[in-house]
Design a protein around this motif. Structure first.
Motif, PDB file in Angstrom:
ATOM      1  N   PHE A 109     -15.910  37.093 -45.962  1.00 39.39           N
ATOM      2  CA  PHE A 109     -15.749  36.750 -44.559  1.00 39.39           C
ATOM      3  C   PHE A 109     -14.342  36.206 -44.333  1.00 39.39           C
ATOM      4  O   PHE A 109     -13.611  35.886 -45.273  1.00 39.39           O
ATOM      5  CB  PHE A 109     -16.788  35.713 -44.135  1.00 39.39           C
ATOM      6  CG  PHE A 109     -18.203  36.206 -44.211  1.00 39.39           C
ATOM      7  CD1 PHE A 109     -18.673  37.131 -43.296  1.00 39.39           C
ATOM      8  CD2 PHE A 109     -19.061  35.729 -45.197  1.00 39.39           C
ATOM      9  CE1 PHE A 109     -19.986  37.580 -43.356  1.00 39.39           C
ATOM     10  CE2 PHE A 109     -20.367  36.174 -45.270  1.00 39.39           C
ATOM     11  CZ  PHE A 109     -20.832  37.108 -44.343  1.00 39.39           C
ATOM     12  N   LEU A 110     -13.979  36.079 -43.063  1.00 40.79           N
ATOM     13  CA  LEU A 110     -12.665  35.535 -42.727  1.00 40.79           C
ATOM     14  C   LEU A 110     -12.510  34.113 -43.263  1.00 40.79           C
ATOM     15  O   LEU A 110     -11.449  33.747 -43.772  1.00 40.79           O
ATOM     16  CB  LEU A 110     -12.470  35.558 -41.212  1.00 40.79           C
ATOM     17  CG  LEU A 110     -11.162  34.934 -40.699  1.00 40.79           C
ATOM     18  CD1 LEU A 110      -9.948  35.686 -41.250  1.00 40.79           C
ATOM     19  CD2 LEU A 110     -11.140  34.919 -39.171  1.00 40.79           C
ATOM     20  N   ARG A 238      -7.946  33.134 -34.966  1.00 35.46           N
ATOM     21  CA  ARG A 238      -8.568  34.156 -35.808  1.00 35.46           C
ATOM     22  C   ARG A 238     -10.085  34.032 -35.791  1.00 35.46           C
ATOM     23  O   ARG A 238     -10.804  35.043 -35.732  1.00 35.46           O
ATOM     24  CB  ARG A 238      -8.065  34.025 -37.249  1.00 35.46           C
ATOM     25  CG  ARG A 238      -6.644  34.492 -37.491  1.00 35.46           C
ATOM     26  CD  ARG A 238      -6.460  35.984 -37.242  1.00 35.46           C
ATOM     27  NE  ARG A 238      -7.409  36.813 -37.944  1.00 35.46           N
ATOM     28  CZ  ARG A 238      -7.292  37.206 -39.209  1.00 35.46           C
ATOM     29  NH1 ARG A 238      -6.233  36.825 -39.914  1.00 35.46           N
ATOM     30  NH2 ARG A 238      -8.185  37.992 -39.766  1.00 35.46           N
ATOM     31  N   ASP A 241     -11.426  35.228 -32.397  1.00 30.90           N
ATOM     32  CA  ASP A 241     -11.359  36.691 -32.340  1.00 30.90           C
ATOM     33  C   ASP A 241     -12.436  37.325 -33.201  1.00 30.90           C
ATOM     34  O   ASP A 241     -13.047  38.331 -32.810  1.00 30.90           O
ATOM     35  CB  ASP A 241      -9.976  37.172 -32.787  1.00 30.90           C
ATOM     36  CG  ASP A 241      -8.881  36.804 -31.802  1.00 30.90           C
ATOM     37  OD1 ASP A 241      -9.211  36.440 -30.653  1.00 30.90           O
ATOM     38  OD2 ASP A 241      -7.683  36.871 -32.173  1.00 30.90           O
ATOM     39  N   GLU A 242     -12.673  36.746 -34.379  1.00 30.38           N
ATOM     40  CA  GLU A 242     -13.705  37.287 -35.277  1.00 30.38           C
ATOM     41  C   GLU A 242     -15.080  37.138 -34.655  1.00 30.38           C
ATOM     42  O   GLU A 242     -15.922  38.040 -34.754  1.00 30.38           O
ATOM     43  CB  GLU A 242     -13.637  36.547 -36.612  1.00 30.38           C
ATOM     44  CG  GLU A 242     -14.509  37.135 -37.714  1.00 30.38           C
ATOM     45  CD  GLU A 242     -13.922  38.408 -38.295  1.00 30.38           C
ATOM     46  OE1 GLU A 242     -14.613  39.058 -39.103  1.00 30.38           O
ATOM     47  OE2 GLU A 242     -12.769  38.765 -37.957  1.00 30.38           O
ATOM     48  N   GLN A 243     -15.315  36.004 -33.999  1.00 31.75           N
ATOM     49  CA  GLN A 243     -16.612  35.795 -33.368  1.00 31.75           C
ATOM     50  C   GLN A 243     -16.812  36.767 -32.209  1.00 31.75           C
ATOM     51  O   GLN A 243     -17.903  37.344 -32.045  1.00 31.75           O
ATOM     52  CB  GLN A 243     -16.708  34.351 -32.864  1.00 31.75           C
ATOM     53  CG  GLN A 243     -18.066  33.986 -32.276  1.00 31.75           C
ATOM     54  CD  GLN A 243     -18.120  32.550 -31.838  1.00 31.75           C
ATOM     55  OE1 GLN A 243     -17.111  31.895 -31.666  1.00 31.75           O
ATOM     56  NE2 GLN A 243     -19.330  32.025 -31.650  1.00 31.75           N
ATOM     57  N   ARG A 245     -15.446  39.684 -31.918  1.00 29.79           N
ATOM     58  CA  ARG A 245     -15.616  41.025 -32.489  1.00 29.79           C
ATOM     59  C   ARG A 245     -17.054  41.215 -32.971  1.00 29.79           C
ATOM     60  O   ARG A 245     -17.640  42.288 -32.817  1.00 29.79           O
ATOM     61  CB  ARG A 245     -14.631  41.221 -33.637  1.00 29.79           C
ATOM     62  CG  ARG A 245     -14.574  42.657 -34.150  1.00 29.79           C
ATOM     63  CD  ARG A 245     -13.556  42.814 -35.265  1.00 29.79           C
ATOM     64  NE  ARG A 245     -12.200  42.501 -34.792  1.00 29.79           N
ATOM     65  CZ  ARG A 245     -11.502  41.448 -35.164  1.00 29.79           C
ATOM     66  NH1 ARG A 245     -12.022  40.567 -36.013  1.00 29.79           N
ATOM     67  NH2 ARG A 245     -10.276  41.236 -34.704  1.00 29.79           N
TER      68      ARG A 245
END
Length: 250
Positions: A109-110, A238, A241-243, A245
């Motif tokens: 994961f990120l 980041r 943005d990941e959430q 996405r």
């Protein structure tokens, strides 16, 4: 009392790093190995740099520019090593993802990637503190202390510990910024890290001036705070943005 002072200097330099290690790194064995490997790598690089410069030291000239060249070449060497470390990390990430696929486990994961970068940066910071601070603290456990002629307001060991803490902070979070810059091909993050590193290194030259520590230390902590703020904003962006996405994919 000097034993307590020596321990105190060491905790000033590495106390926050120890807290970060216990709260974040120690929970995952892989991150522990990353910190240890990174510390060893950066210690070896610093030893190599000192070996290269040993033939030119001590400088016969009292001017500041030979030391500026030393700092500049050291920063360039370490930033080049950071790029090599990033390329090695990419291979490691591919191996971990492939291993996860074989076991039908989720890929990194990120947050995992950020923690790996944080562990690598912590190793860099610890190596700096060991090389430039802890290695000098042995006399501080003796019956007296030492004051530098250029800064008589504080013991030399306290100044070293305070400066080491600033660099530990810069190196730890710079790695997160740099890895994100390489991953996203963001020039701002890629240039931010070596620029801050070089400026922080050059700021230490102010200590050669009488009373220079009064100026250089606040400026170093300004650079450390700037690094923390930039890293925090980058990480928050980041993660958001990941959430987003993830919500879009659902």
């Amino acid at each position: 009392m000097t034993v307590a002072a020596g321990i105190g200097y060491a905790l000033i330099a590495l106390g926050p790093s120890l807290s970060l290690f216990i709260s974040v790194i120690a929970k995952k064995p892989f991150l522990i190995l990353t910190v240890l490997s990174s510390t060893l790598l950066w210690l070896v690089s610093l030893i190599m740099l000192s070996g290269l410069w040993r033939g030119f030291l001590p400088f016969k000239s009292t001017a500041w520019w030979p030391y500026a060249i030393l700092v500049f070449t050291s920063v360039c060497f370490q930033e080049g090593l950071r790029i090599l470390l990033w390329k090695a990390y990419l291979r490691l990430e591919d191996m971990l993802d492939a291993f996860a696929d074989r076991l039908s486990k989720p890929r990194l994961f990120l947050t995992d990637k950020m923690q790996i970068a944080l562990a690598g940066g912590l190793g860099h910071g610890v190596a700096h503190a060991v090389f430039f601070c802890l290695s000098l603290l042995t006399p501080s456990f003796g019956p007296a202390t030492y004051y530098a002629d250029r800064c008589t307001w504080m013991p030399f060991f306290l100044i070293s510990a305070i400066i080491a803490l600033a660099f530990v902070t810069i190196h730890t979070f710079s790695m997160v910024i740099a890895f994100n810059g390489y991953a996203e091909s963001k020039r701002v993050d890629q240039y931010f890290v070596p620029t801050v590193h070089l400026i922080a290194g050059m700021l230490t030259l102010i200590n050669f001036a009488p009373g220079g520590c009064i100026i250089s230390i606040p400026l170093l902590y300004f650079m450390a705070a700037l690094t923390l703020i930039h890293c925090g904003k980058m990480a928050w962006r980041r993660l958001v943005d990941e959430q987003r996405r993830g919500i879009t994919l659902q």
